[in-house]
Structures are given as structure tokens and as C-alpha cells.
Scaffold this motif. Structure first.
Motif, PDB file in Angstrom:
ATOM      1  N   TYR A   3       0.836  -1.200   0.000  1.00 51.46           N
ATOM      2  CA  TYR A   3       0.000   0.000   0.000  1.00 51.46           C
ATOM      3  C   TYR A   3       0.870   1.250   0.000  1.00 51.46           C
ATOM      4  CZ  TYR A   3      -3.875  -3.054   1.413  1.00 51.46           C
ATOM      5  OH  TYR A   3      -4.830  -4.038   1.470  1.00 51.46           O
ATOM      6  N   ARG A   4       0.285   2.345  -0.451  1.00 63.82           N
ATOM      7  CA  ARG A   4       0.897   3.660  -0.271  1.00 63.82           C
ATOM      8  C   ARG A   4       0.464   4.165   1.100  1.00 63.82           C
ATOM      9  NH1 ARG A   4      -1.365   3.890  -5.182  1.00 63.82           N
ATOM     10  NH2 ARG A   4      -3.002   5.288  -4.445  1.00 63.82           N
ATOM     11  N   HIS A  27       5.461  -2.152   1.550  1.00 66.80           N
ATOM     12  CA  HIS A  27       4.664  -0.934   1.420  1.00 66.80           C
ATOM     13  C   HIS A  27       5.534   0.247   0.999  1.00 66.80           C
ATOM     14  CE1 HIS A  27       1.423  -3.189   3.135  1.00 66.80           C
ATOM     15  NE2 HIS A  27       2.093  -3.404   4.257  1.00 66.80           N
ATOM     16  N   LYS A  68      -0.617  10.564  -2.050  1.00 63.24           N
ATOM     17  CA  LYS A  68      -1.727   9.739  -2.544  1.00 63.24           C
ATOM     18  C   LYS A  68      -1.882   8.451  -1.729  1.00 63.24           C
ATOM     19  CE  LYS A  68      -1.131  11.451  -7.265  1.00 63.24           C
ATOM     20  NZ  LYS A  68      -0.842  11.099  -8.686  1.00 63.24           N
ATOM     21  N   GLU A  70      -3.223   5.328   0.432  1.00 63.24           N
ATOM     22  CA  GLU A  70      -4.393   4.500   0.696  1.00 63.24           C
ATOM     23  C   GLU A  70      -4.632   4.395   2.199  1.00 63.24           C
ATOM     24  OE1 GLU A  70      -3.954   1.024  -2.458  1.00 63.24           O
ATOM     25  OE2 GLU A  70      -2.034   1.900  -1.853  1.00 63.24           O
ATOM     26  N   ALA A 115      -7.958   8.663   1.337  1.00 62.72           N
ATOM     27  CA  ALA A 115      -7.456   7.515   2.087  1.00 62.72           C
ATOM     28  C   ALA A 115      -8.611   6.637   2.559  1.00 62.72           C
ATOM     29  CB  ALA A 115      -6.630   7.978   3.285  1.00 62.72           C
ATOM     30  N   ARG A 116      -8.366   5.341   2.622  1.00 67.52           N
ATOM     31  CA  ARG A 116      -9.415   4.393   2.990  1.00 67.52           C
ATOM     32  C   ARG A 116      -9.295   3.887   4.429  1.00 67.52           C
ATOM     33  NH1 ARG A 116      -7.730   1.806  -1.901  1.00 67.52           N
ATOM     34  NH2 ARG A 116      -7.178  -0.035  -0.673  1.00 67.52           N
TER      35      ARG A 116
END
Length: 241
Positions: A3-4, A27, A68, A70, A115-116
Motif C-alpha cells: 500500500y501507499r 509498502h 496519494k 491508501e 485515504a481508505r
């Protein structure tokens, strides 16, 4: 697939342990510090470093947008080295501001960037008096006064904002830290080694659902079964030396 990740507070004790753990798991990490001198240390660990203050709303939003992410991880504090008692009076106030206003700024930046998931550092010794060991469902000590009242108020503000954000919100209630970078070789209960604390954040990147987790070594004060069963967390995790 990694992930970012945007790690706010990358140069703190937990951050310095967490960066290599995140990178080792594949990551991509953008890590923040308030001090330019610390940025080189973060780059040496392999992270993309950004110098930004959480109270600089525009700068923070721009930094998060550029990354950017996540996932956003909040490991920000404002405490003196070694928790120097002579400095803790002012630090309690400053740290509560980070937890309240700083968290609000970070949540807004995370939302704007899409972001999630948001993972945030909290503390585990702020439960209201009552039967022990305390589980995550027990109330926090909102009636505390003095310095404890300021600290608990900051914690409540942080946790509310993280758990009410329009994304998966995860709160890690850490015990007292000890180990490299903390200025302590041991800590009073509830305690947690800094590497094990960072490991919980790594696990929360992929394994946890919405909610709070007690992250500390076994003690009569705290029930940590949720972190063990849902995260697969281990109290004995240490970075290889």
C-alpha cells in the motif's frame, strides 16, 4: 501487493521502528517530521521524507495529497526526551493539542486525499476506575481533572475523530513505551516494547477492522486479548538487531 502509506510522526520512537517494518512488508512509505535534520534519517531508512507541521493545515494537506496514500498512520506526539518531569507540565498541554487539533487536521487531509484507512496512536492507561482488567469497551476517565484530565480529554478527542472519520478507523491504545529511542529500558504496567507497538500498527494495515485495541504486555490492569486474536499481535516482537 503493498500500500501507499502516509506516516505522520515518522521520526518518533514508534515511527523509527515502524518505517523498516512497513518497508519490509512491501509498502511504500511517506514519513513526516517537523525537523529538517530528521528527514535525512528517514530517507536513510528508505522512506520518502516530508518536513511538515501538523498545525500547518495547507502544508499538511498538500503533503498528504502528494503522497496519494491508501492508508494514513498517525504516530504524532509532542513529548520531551525521556519524559523529563521538569518539562511534562507544558508537554501535557502541547500533546493534548496534537491529539485534538492535530488529529482533526490529519483526518481532513486524509479525507481530501481519498485515504481508505486511518490508524492512530492512543494510550491504554486512561480508563475510568472500575473492574480490571480493562477491555476496549470500558469507559475512559472523562471525569479526570488536572494534568490527567487534559491528557484524557486529548485522547477522547483523538479517538472520536478517528473512529467517526469516513474511512476505516483503528485506534491502538499503547501501554507505556520502553526500548530503543524511548529513554527507558523498562516501563510501569501497562507496558509495551516500542518494536512490538510498531508491529501492531503494521498488522493494523491489513488485518484489523474498525475499533480500538489495547496493545500492551499482560497485566492485571489491561485485557489485550482482542489485539492478539484479531491482529495476530505478539508482545515479544522485536526488530532484528
Amino acid at each position: 501487493m503493498g500500500y501507499r502509506i502516509f506516516l505522520a510522526g515518522g521520526s518518533g520512537a514508534i515511527g523509527r521502528s515502524l518505517v523498516p517494518q512497513l518497508l519490509g512488508a512491501g509498502h511504500q512509505v511517506t514519513a513526516t517530521t517537523r525537523r529538517a535534520a530528521k528527514a535525512a534519517e528517514l530517507r536513510a531508512l528508505g522512506a520518502d521524507a516530508v518536513v511538515v507541521d501538523v498545525f500547518d493545515v495547507g502544508g499538511l494537506r498538500a503533503a498528504v495529497a502528494a503522497a496519494k496514500p491508501e492508508i494514513v498512520i498517525h504516530q504524532l506526539t509532542d513529548l520531551p526526551p525521556g519524559l523529563d518531569p521538569a518539562l511534562m507540565g507544558e508537554a501535557i498541554i502541547a500533546n493534548a493539542r496534537v491529539r485534538n487539533e492535530g488529529t482533526r487536521n490529519l483526518v481532513e487531509a486524509a479525507k481530501a486525499a481519498g485515504a481508505r484507512r486511518l490508524i492512530a496512536q492512543s494510550i491504554a492507561w486512561v480508563y475510568a476506575p472500575g473492574p480490571e482488567p480493562h477491555a476496549e469497551t470500558d469507559p475512559l476517565d472523562s471525569g479526570a481533572d488536572g494534568g490527567r484530565g487534559i491528557s484524557v480529554g486529548g485522547v477522547i478527542a483523538l479517538e472520536r475523530q478517528v473512529l467517526e472519520a469516513p474511512m476505516t478507523g483503528i485506534v491502538l491504545r499503547y501501554g507505556h513505551l520502553y526500548g530503543p529511542g524511548t529513554g527507558a529500558e523498562t516501563a510501569a504496567d501497562p507496558a509495551v516494547h516500542v518494536d512490538a507497538a510498531a508491529y501492531a500498527a503494521l498488522l493494523a494495515v491489513e488485518r484489523s477492522s474498525q475499533g480500538a485495541f489495547n496493545v500492551a504486555e499482560p497485566s492485571t490492569y489491561l485485557n489485550t486479548g482482542k489485539a492478539v486474536s484479531e491482529l495476530g499481535w505478539r508482545t515479544d516482537f522485536r526488530l532484528a538487531s
